[in-house]
Scaffold this motif. Structure first.
Motif, PDB file in Angstrom:
ATOM      1  N   ASN A 160       0.813  -1.220   0.000  1.00 13.90           N
ATOM      2  CA  ASN A 160       0.000   0.000   0.000  1.00 13.90           C
ATOM      3  C   ASN A 160       0.845   1.267   0.000  1.00 13.90           C
ATOM      4  OD1 ASN A 160      -2.268  -1.614   0.140  1.00 13.90           O
ATOM      5  ND2 ASN A 160      -3.197  -0.479   1.821  1.00 13.90           N
ATOM      6  N   LYS A 161       1.903   1.293   0.831  1.00 14.10           N
ATOM      7  CA  LYS A 161       2.707   2.508   0.948  1.00 14.10           C
ATOM      8  C   LYS A 161       3.448   2.834  -0.341  1.00 14.10           C
ATOM      9  CE  LYS A 161       1.771   3.953   5.078  1.00 14.10           C
ATOM     10  NZ  LYS A 161       0.642   3.055   5.319  1.00 14.10           N
ATOM     11  N   VAL A 162       3.754   1.817  -1.122  1.00 15.76           N
ATOM     12  CA  VAL A 162       4.366   2.056  -2.428  1.00 15.76           C
ATOM     13  C   VAL A 162       3.378   2.790  -3.319  1.00 15.76           C
ATOM     14  CG1 VAL A 162       5.392   0.964  -4.458  1.00 15.76           C
ATOM     15  CG2 VAL A 162       5.801  -0.002  -2.177  1.00 15.76           C
ATOM     16  N   ALA A 163       2.121   2.367  -3.270  1.00 13.24           N
ATOM     17  CA  ALA A 163       1.084   3.028  -4.060  1.00 13.24           C
ATOM     18  C   ALA A 163       0.830   4.451  -3.565  1.00 13.24           C
ATOM     19  CB  ALA A 163      -0.203   2.210  -4.018  1.00 13.24           C
ATOM     20  N   ASN A 205       1.006   7.699  -5.925  1.00 12.65           N
ATOM     21  CA  ASN A 205      -0.151   8.569  -6.095  1.00 12.65           C
ATOM     22  C   ASN A 205       0.138  10.017  -5.711  1.00 12.65           C
ATOM     23  OD1 ASN A 205      -1.392   6.186  -6.740  1.00 12.65           O
ATOM     24  ND2 ASN A 205      -2.678   6.080  -4.920  1.00 12.65           N
ATOM     25  N   ALA A 206       1.181  10.215  -4.892  1.00  9.95           N
ATOM     26  CA  ALA A 206       1.509  11.572  -4.457  1.00  9.95           C
ATOM     27  C   ALA A 206       1.931  12.475  -5.611  1.00  9.95           C
ATOM     28  CB  ALA A 206       2.614  11.529  -3.401  1.00  9.95           C
ATOM     29  N   ARG A 207       2.478  11.868  -6.671  1.00  8.46           N
ATOM     30  CA  ARG A 207       2.941  12.659  -7.807  1.00  8.46           C
ATOM     31  C   ARG A 207       2.220  12.335  -9.105  1.00  8.46           C
ATOM     32  NH1 ARG A 207       8.112  15.122  -7.665  1.00  8.46           N
ATOM     33  NH2 ARG A 207       7.728  15.561  -9.873  1.00  8.46           N
ATOM     34  N   GLY A 208       1.352  11.320  -9.077  1.00 10.24           N
ATOM     35  CA  GLY A 208       0.754  10.892 -10.332  1.00 10.24           C
ATOM     36  C   GLY A 208       1.746  10.050 -11.114  1.00 10.24           C
ATOM     37  N   GLY A 209       1.381   9.663 -12.301  1.00 10.85           N
ATOM     38  CA  GLY A 209       2.272   8.841 -13.106  1.00 10.85           C
ATOM     39  C   GLY A 209       2.403   7.442 -12.540  1.00 10.85           C
ATOM     40  N   ASN A 210       3.547   6.816 -12.772  1.00  6.22           N
ATOM     41  CA  ASN A 210       3.728   5.428 -12.357  1.00  6.22           C
ATOM     42  C   ASN A 210       5.100   5.200 -11.743  1.00  6.22           C
ATOM     43  OD1 ASN A 210       2.696   2.770 -12.106  1.00  6.22           O
ATOM     44  ND2 ASN A 210       3.943   2.107 -13.851  1.00  6.22           N
TER      45      ASN A 210
END
Length: 237
Positions: free
Chosen positions: A9-12, A16-21
């Protein structure tokens, strides 16, 4: 040996904090497997603030180890699990806006609801686990629902461990013994770390699985992901 399931989860959250992948959640999950993790855990929430439903669908066909999806059994969550058919579903009593899990189920009050879910997931060939505290009566009721396993909520252990390890682990030993006697499998998770995991495992050696995310990802910032997974697995030997 107790299996290590890495909660990503923390990786996601970071992605998500910056968008992209970046970081790539799928690649991190595969690297966790490559580095020795025996499972991957995700906890999709309704607001998709970390793991997204799309991530769950993308991960299922590429993972080679056990896939554990945990969450509150809303209609959307149930539909997701039945479509994806992970190795295991872990039910937690989280409110939609809850930051993180902070208690186990009241399995006595919710027995009928949980029993129906155990039947639904069991018929789909999915191993079931219910998130519980150390109350022995509630563990008994978890068994009555037909759950395959319980996952012990270990935050109280982690909080007390620095001051009094023996007192911290004592109720968990008693709970684990009751789970074992009832014939259910035993998982554990929440705030387990390199500081407290070995002592917990040494006192409860018949643990089937621990699910660890936040502490493991924090450790990986300093040690690197490969070394961190090796260190956690060393705690479980």
């Amino acid at each position: 040996m107790t299996k290590l399931s890495v909660n990503i989860n923390k990786v996601a959250t970071l992605r998500n904090a910056r968008g992209g992948n970046n970081p790539d959640v799928e690649k991190v999950a595969l690297d966790c497997e490559l580095f020795g993790a025996e499972g991957i855990t995700v906890h999709p929430r309704p607001d998709e603030r970390h793991i997204r439903y799309a991530d769950v669908y993308a991960l299922r066909p590429v993972l080679k180890t056990e896939f554990n999806i945990e969450g509150y059994p809303s209609k959307e969550f149930i539909d997701l699990v039945l479509r994806v058919k992970p190795t295991q579903v872990t039910l937690v009593p989280d409110a939609p806006d809850q930051i993180t899990s902070n208690c186990g189920w009241d399995t006595k009050t919710h027995q009928a609801f949980l029993t129906e879910l155990m039947d639904t997931f069991g018929e789909a060939g999915i191993r079931t686990s219910i998130f519980v505290g150390t109350d022995l009566e509630l563990i008994e009721y978890a068994a009555k629902t037909g759950a395959d396993r319980v996952e012990l909520y270990t935050e109280p252990y982690a909080s007390l461990y620095p001051k009094n390890p023996e007192a911290a682990v004592a109720p968990f030993i008693e709970a684990a013994e009751r789970v074992h006697k009832l014939g259910m499998g035993l998982n554990a998770g929440h705030d387990l770390s390199l500081v407290n995991l070995k002592y917990f495992h040494d006192n409860i050696p018949w643990l089937d699985e621990v699910s660890i995310g936040h502490a493991l990802i924090c450790d990986a910032l300093y040690l690197g992901l490969k070394k961190t997974i090796e260190e956690y697995k060393n705690c479980l030997r």
